[in-house]
Design a protein around this motif. Structure first.
Motif, PDB file in Angstrom:
ATOM      1  N   LEU A  83       0.828  -1.196   0.000  1.00 46.90           N
ATOM      2  CA  LEU A  83       0.000   0.000   0.000  1.00 46.90           C
ATOM      3  C   LEU A  83       0.867   1.251   0.000  1.00 46.90           C
ATOM      4  O   LEU A  83       0.564   2.229  -0.695  1.00 46.90           O
ATOM      5  CB  LEU A  83      -0.932  -0.016   1.213  1.00 46.90           C
ATOM      6  N   ASP A  84       1.945   1.237   0.748  1.00 50.37           N
ATOM      7  CA  ASP A  84       2.848   2.396   0.779  1.00 50.37           C
ATOM      8  C   ASP A  84       3.392   2.701  -0.615  1.00 50.37           C
ATOM      9  O   ASP A  84       3.470   3.869  -1.019  1.00 50.37           O
ATOM     10  CB  ASP A  84       4.009   2.149   1.741  1.00 50.37           C
ATOM     11  N   GLU A  85       3.768   1.653  -1.350  1.00 52.34           N
ATOM     12  CA  GLU A  85       4.291   1.865  -2.699  1.00 52.34           C
ATOM     13  C   GLU A  85       3.217   2.404  -3.633  1.00 52.34           C
ATOM     14  O   GLU A  85       3.481   3.283  -4.468  1.00 52.34           O
ATOM     15  CB  GLU A  85       4.853   0.551  -3.241  1.00 52.34           C
ATOM     16  N   ALA A  86       2.006   1.899  -3.487  1.00 50.81           N
ATOM     17  CA  ALA A  86       0.904   2.378  -4.327  1.00 50.81           C
ATOM     18  C   ALA A  86       0.617   3.852  -4.072  1.00 50.81           C
ATOM     19  O   ALA A  86       0.350   4.611  -5.013  1.00 50.81           O
ATOM     20  CB  ALA A  86      -0.350   1.541  -4.071  1.00 50.81           C
ATOM     21  N   MET A  87       0.696   4.270  -2.821  1.00 52.52           N
ATOM     22  CA  MET A  87       0.423   5.668  -2.493  1.00 52.52           C
ATOM     23  C   MET A  87       1.569   6.570  -2.944  1.00 52.52           C
ATOM     24  O   MET A  87       1.346   7.706  -3.378  1.00 52.52           O
ATOM     25  CB  MET A  87       0.196   5.832  -0.991  1.00 52.52           C
ATOM     26  N   ALA A  88       2.791   6.082  -2.863  1.00 50.91           N
ATOM     27  CA  ALA A  88       3.949   6.907  -3.224  1.00 50.91           C
ATOM     28  C   ALA A  88       4.082   7.075  -4.731  1.00 50.91           C
ATOM     29  O   ALA A  88       4.447   8.155  -5.210  1.00 50.91           O
ATOM     30  CB  ALA A  88       5.226   6.284  -2.650  1.00 50.91           C
ATOM     31  N   ARG A  89       3.772   6.017  -5.492  1.00 53.84           N
ATOM     32  CA  ARG A  89       4.016   6.055  -6.932  1.00 53.84           C
ATOM     33  C   ARG A  89       2.750   6.145  -7.764  1.00 53.84           C
ATOM     34  O   ARG A  89       2.812   6.459  -8.955  1.00 53.84           O
ATOM     35  CB  ARG A  89       4.809   4.813  -7.349  1.00 53.84           C
ATOM     36  N   GLY A  90       1.605   5.901  -7.146  1.00 54.04           N
ATOM     37  CA  GLY A  90       0.350   5.851  -7.892  1.00 54.04           C
ATOM     38  C   GLY A  90      -0.450   7.129  -7.887  1.00 54.04           C
ATOM     39  O   GLY A  90      -1.573   7.159  -8.418  1.00 54.04           O
ATOM     40  N   PHE A  91       0.105   8.203  -7.316  1.00 54.22           N
ATOM     41  CA  PHE A  91      -0.591   9.487  -7.247  1.00 54.22           C
ATOM     42  C   PHE A  91       0.349  10.601  -7.689  1.00 54.22           C
ATOM     43  O   PHE A  91       1.566  10.496  -7.535  1.00 54.22           O
ATOM     44  CB  PHE A  91      -1.066   9.779  -5.814  1.00 54.22           C
ATOM     45  N   SER A  92      -0.225  11.666  -8.218  1.00 57.82           N
ATOM     46  CA  SER A  92       0.528  12.885  -8.502  1.00 57.82           C
ATOM     47  C   SER A  92       0.092  13.973  -7.530  1.00 57.82           C
ATOM     48  O   SER A  92      -0.751  13.747  -6.661  1.00 57.82           O
ATOM     49  CB  SER A  92       0.290  13.336  -9.953  1.00 57.82           C
ATOM     50  N   HIS A  93       0.655  15.155  -7.671  1.00 60.39           N
ATOM     51  CA  HIS A  93       0.309  16.326  -6.846  1.00 60.39           C
ATOM     52  C   HIS A  93       0.514  16.088  -5.345  1.00 60.39           C
ATOM     53  O   HIS A  93      -0.080  16.801  -4.524  1.00 60.39           O
ATOM     54  CB  HIS A  93      -1.151  16.754  -7.076  1.00 60.39           C
ATOM     55  N   GLU A  94       1.281  15.054  -4.985  1.00 60.97           N
ATOM     56  CA  GLU A  94       1.508  14.669  -3.591  1.00 60.97           C
ATOM     57  C   GLU A  94       0.215  14.252  -2.883  1.00 60.97           C
ATOM     58  O   GLU A  94       0.116  14.296  -1.661  1.00 60.97           O
ATOM     59  CB  GLU A  94       2.196  15.801  -2.814  1.00 60.97           C
ATOM     60  N   TRP A  95      -0.776  13.819  -3.651  1.00 60.89           N
ATOM     61  CA  TRP A  95      -2.058  13.434  -3.052  1.00 60.89           C
ATOM     62  C   TRP A  95      -2.051  12.021  -2.494  1.00 60.89           C
ATOM     63  O   TRP A  95      -3.033  11.585  -1.901  1.00 60.89           O
ATOM     64  CB  TRP A  95      -3.188  13.624  -4.059  1.00 60.89           C
ATOM     65  N   GLY A  96      -0.945  11.314  -2.670  1.00 58.26           N
ATOM     66  CA  GLY A  96      -0.821  10.029  -1.999  1.00 58.26           C
ATOM     67  C   GLY A  96      -0.675  10.166  -0.500  1.00 58.26           C
ATOM     68  O   GLY A  96      -0.794   9.175   0.234  1.00 58.26           O
ATOM     69  N   THR A  97      -0.415  11.388  -0.023  1.00 58.34           N
ATOM     70  CA  THR A  97      -0.284  11.632   1.415  1.00 58.34           C
ATOM     71  C   THR A  97      -1.621  11.913   2.086  1.00 58.34           C
ATOM     72  O   THR A  97      -1.678  12.013   3.315  1.00 58.34           O
ATOM     73  CB  THR A  97       0.647  12.832   1.662  1.00 58.34           C
ATOM     74  N   ILE A  98      -2.683  12.048   1.314  1.00 59.06           N
ATOM     75  CA  ILE A  98      -3.998  12.352   1.879  1.00 59.06           C
ATOM     76  C   ILE A  98      -4.610  11.076   2.466  1.00 59.06           C
ATOM     77  O   ILE A  98      -4.721  10.054   1.784  1.00 59.06           O
ATOM     78  CB  ILE A  98      -4.914  12.968   0.815  1.00 59.06           C
ATOM     79  N   ALA A  99      -5.018  11.155   3.722  1.00 57.15           N
ATOM     80  CA  ALA A  99      -5.497   9.961   4.433  1.00 57.15           C
ATOM     81  C   ALA A  99      -6.692   9.330   3.731  1.00 57.15           C
ATOM     82  O   ALA A  99      -6.794   8.098   3.640  1.00 57.15           O
ATOM     83  CB  ALA A  99      -5.854  10.329   5.873  1.00 57.15           C
ATOM     84  N   ALA A 100      -7.617  10.138   3.233  1.00 57.05           N
ATOM     85  CA  ALA A 100      -8.809   9.588   2.579  1.00 57.05           C
ATOM     86  C   ALA A 100      -8.452   8.838   1.307  1.00 57.05           C
ATOM     87  O   ALA A 100      -9.112   7.853   0.951  1.00 57.05           O
ATOM     88  CB  ALA A 100      -9.807  10.707   2.280  1.00 57.05           C
ATOM     89  N   ASN A 101      -7.415   9.277   0.602  1.00 57.87           N
ATOM     90  CA  ASN A 101      -6.982   8.549  -0.591  1.00 57.87           C
ATOM     91  C   ASN A 101      -6.386   7.199  -0.216  1.00 57.87           C
ATOM     92  O   ASN A 101      -6.613   6.193  -0.897  1.00 57.87           O
ATOM     93  CB  ASN A 101      -5.973   9.381  -1.374  1.00 57.87           C
ATOM     94  N   ARG A 102      -5.636   7.171   0.865  1.00 60.72           N
ATOM     95  CA  ARG A 102      -5.095   5.898   1.350  1.00 60.72           C
ATOM     96  C   ARG A 102      -6.229   4.965   1.767  1.00 60.72           C
ATOM     97  O   ARG A 102      -6.218   3.773   1.437  1.00 60.72           O
ATOM     98  CB  ARG A 102      -4.155   6.152   2.527  1.00 60.72           C
ATOM     99  N   ASP A 103      -7.227   5.502   2.457  1.00 57.72           N
ATOM    100  CA  ASP A 103      -8.380   4.697   2.862  1.00 57.72           C
ATOM    101  C   ASP A 103      -9.105   4.134   1.636  1.00 57.72           C
ATOM    102  O   ASP A 103      -9.550   2.976   1.639  1.00 57.72           O
ATOM    103  CB  ASP A 103      -9.353   5.540   3.685  1.00 57.72           C
ATOM    104  N   LEU A 104      -9.228   4.949   0.591  1.00 56.52           N
ATOM    105  CA  LEU A 104      -9.916   4.513  -0.629  1.00 56.52           C
ATOM    106  C   LEU A 104      -9.184   3.338  -1.272  1.00 56.52           C
ATOM    107  O   LEU A 104      -9.807   2.318  -1.611  1.00 56.52           O
ATOM    108  CB  LEU A 104      -9.997   5.677  -1.619  1.00 56.52           C
ATOM    109  N   ILE A 105      -7.874   3.460  -1.448  1.00 56.24           N
ATOM    110  CA  ILE A 105      -7.101   2.403  -2.106  1.00 56.24           C
ATOM    111  C   ILE A 105      -7.127   1.119  -1.279  1.00 56.24           C
ATOM    112  O   ILE A 105      -7.288   0.015  -1.820  1.00 56.24           O
ATOM    113  CB  ILE A 105      -5.655   2.875  -2.340  1.00 56.24           C
ATOM    114  N   ALA A 106      -6.998   1.250   0.036  1.00 53.96           N
ATOM    115  CA  ALA A 106      -7.029   0.071   0.903  1.00 53.96           C
ATOM    116  C   ALA A 106      -8.389  -0.618   0.833  1.00 53.96           C
ATOM    117  O   ALA A 106      -8.473  -1.859   0.768  1.00 53.96           O
ATOM    118  CB  ALA A 106      -6.701   0.475   2.341  1.00 53.96           C
ATOM    119  N   TRP A 107      -9.470   0.153   0.848  1.00 46.92           N
ATOM    120  CA  TRP A 107     -10.816  -0.433   0.793  1.00 46.92           C
ATOM    121  C   TRP A 107     -11.042  -1.128  -0.542  1.00 46.92           C
ATOM    122  O   TRP A 107     -11.600  -2.238  -0.587  1.00 46.92           O
ATOM    123  CB  TRP A 107     -11.875   0.649   1.007  1.00 46.92           C
ATOM    124  N   MET A 108     -10.610  -0.508  -1.647  1.00 45.15           N
ATOM    125  CA  MET A 108     -10.799  -1.121  -2.960  1.00 45.15           C
ATOM    126  C   MET A 108     -10.036  -2.439  -3.067  1.00 45.15           C
ATOM    127  O   MET A 108     -10.542  -3.419  -3.622  1.00 45.15           O
ATOM    128  CB  MET A 108     -10.356  -0.143  -4.060  1.00 45.15           C
TER     129      MET A 108
END
Length: 394
Positions: A83-108
């Motif tokens: 999940l950490d890799e997905a958030m670091a490399r799978g987002f632009s605009h530094e939006w991988g650091t947003i908690a709700a985006n992390r929650d979304l990817i984990a839930w999916m």
């Protein structure tokens, strides 16, 4: 507040929102009035779960780089990595650091576990590889596209040929080019030749789709076409950056939303047999009426991605705008639309635009927010939305 205005609103739930939407949707646009405010992506997650579990939605697109999003999608659909890799490399605009985006990817990812491939949720980016300060170098996408085609077709260009035309990546990503066209390489002879090559590569992809999908897969071909489409848009954007006209910023804004619209059209086509798609982005990218912003003392206007895809999809596209009342000391005036809606009893409300228009006895004053990044509700464009979601305080 009059009773008719109260009657136009309901407490926010997935059911209360979808009750206002037309049937047969393929694309639902959920806008946010400003970025990096937790309340809006949190609300998005809540709505998306409802849409997946009760309305047959199987995909979501965010306002991020469509190529970076391939990394997050691979993780969501069961690929290797963390999940950490997905958030670091799978987002632009530094939006991988947003908690709700992390929650979304984990839930999916969790939702997809044990499901057949065609029933798994998919994750998309709608934006090009563009940051506020610069556009990306075409090299990664062009190299990947060449490597996809080369084993199956007799291409007239080698990777060395492309590297020579591309030059140094830092010339493409120079942040000085954003405000000064003299620093852009978007209209050099090499850049113009690259645009012709990319056009030819796109034609080869289409002309040989039976061969390529049989030799690889429909998913790999789709990703190759995504790269080709993105390259064409990216090179147009770099050419716009190099334009000397005083309207160059208008051109760049329009080109960016054209990239977004092309991506959304492609997503809708790909998802046609699986279910509708939720797209979440700034209100200015999803609204049906003309978008505008003021920069450097000049007002720029352009047609948004939502306005463009609305023309393509008709009533199969719906737009839900969101807004808020108070934000610390930034409290809307009582004669503004946000001030009127702040009197609603619920912390989060869904408002029927048609009933709201009927209930208003006069046109509200436009809000002048303290935060320049916030796009206030336009009282003259209420009829351009299918629903309004209002958060009383953030």
């Amino acid at each position: 507040m009059t009773a008719p205005i109260r009657d136009a609103a309901r407490p926010f739930t997935g059911e209360s929102l979808t009750a206002l939407l037309p049937p047969g949707l393929r694309l639902l646009g959920l806008g946010e009035p400003t970025h990096r405010v937790e309340a809006f992506p949190d609300l998005r997650n809540e709505l998306f779960r409802h849409l997946v579990e009760h309305e047959g939605y199987r995909s979501i697109a965010l306002e991020i780089d469509c190529l970076a999003a391939l990394v997050a999608d691979a993780y969501v659909t069961g690929g290797a990595g963390t999940l950490d890799e997905a958030m670091a490399r799978g987002f632009s605009h530094e939006w991988g650091t947003i908690a709700a985006n992390r929650d979304l990817i984990a839930w999916m990812r969790t939702y997809n576990e044990g499901r057949p491939a065609d029933d798994r949720l998919r994750f998309y980016g709608m934006d090009g590889p563009l940051e506020i300060s610069h556009g990306a170098s075409p090299r990664p996408a062009l190299t990947a596209l060449h490597d996809y085609l080369a084993p199956h077709l007799d291409l007239p260009w080698t990777r060395a040929d492309l590297d020579e035309l591309l030059g140094k990546d830092e010339l493409w990503t120079n942040p000085a080019a954003m405000m000064d066209p003299a620093h852009s390489v978007g209209r050099t002879p090499e850049a113009e030749e690259l645009r012709l090559i990319v056009d030819d590569l796109r034609a080869l992809l289409t002309a040989n789709v039976p061969l390529l999908t049989a030799a690889t897969s429909s998913g790999e071909w789709w990703r190759a076409e995504l790269r080709a489409r993105t390259l064409a848009g990216l090179l147009r954007y770099h050419a716009g950056m190099a334009g000397p006209a005083p309207t160059r910023m208008d051109t760049m804004l329009a080109l960016r939303d054209t990239i977004m619209a092309d991506n959304l059209d492609a997503i809708v086509r790909r998802e046609e047999r699986r279910g509708p798609t939720l797209v979440f982005a700034h209100n200015s990218h999803l609204k049906r009426d003309r978008s505008s912003m003021r920069m450097g003392g000049r007002r720029s206007e352009w047609w948004s991605a939502g306005a463009i895809v609305s023309c393509h999809l008709g009533d199969r596209y719906a737009f839900v705008t969101t807004s808020f009342g108070g934000r610390g000391a930034d409290v809307p005036g009582p004669d503004t639309l946000e001030g009127i809606l702040s009197s609603l009893p619920d912390a989060r409300s869904v408002i029927d635009p048609a009933r709201l228009i009927e209930a208003l006895d006069k046109k509200p004053a436009p809000r002048v927010p303290a935060d320049y990044t916030y796009a206030a509700l336009d009282p003259s464009a209420i009829d351009q939305t299918d629903a309004i979601v209002f958060i009383k305080e953030i």
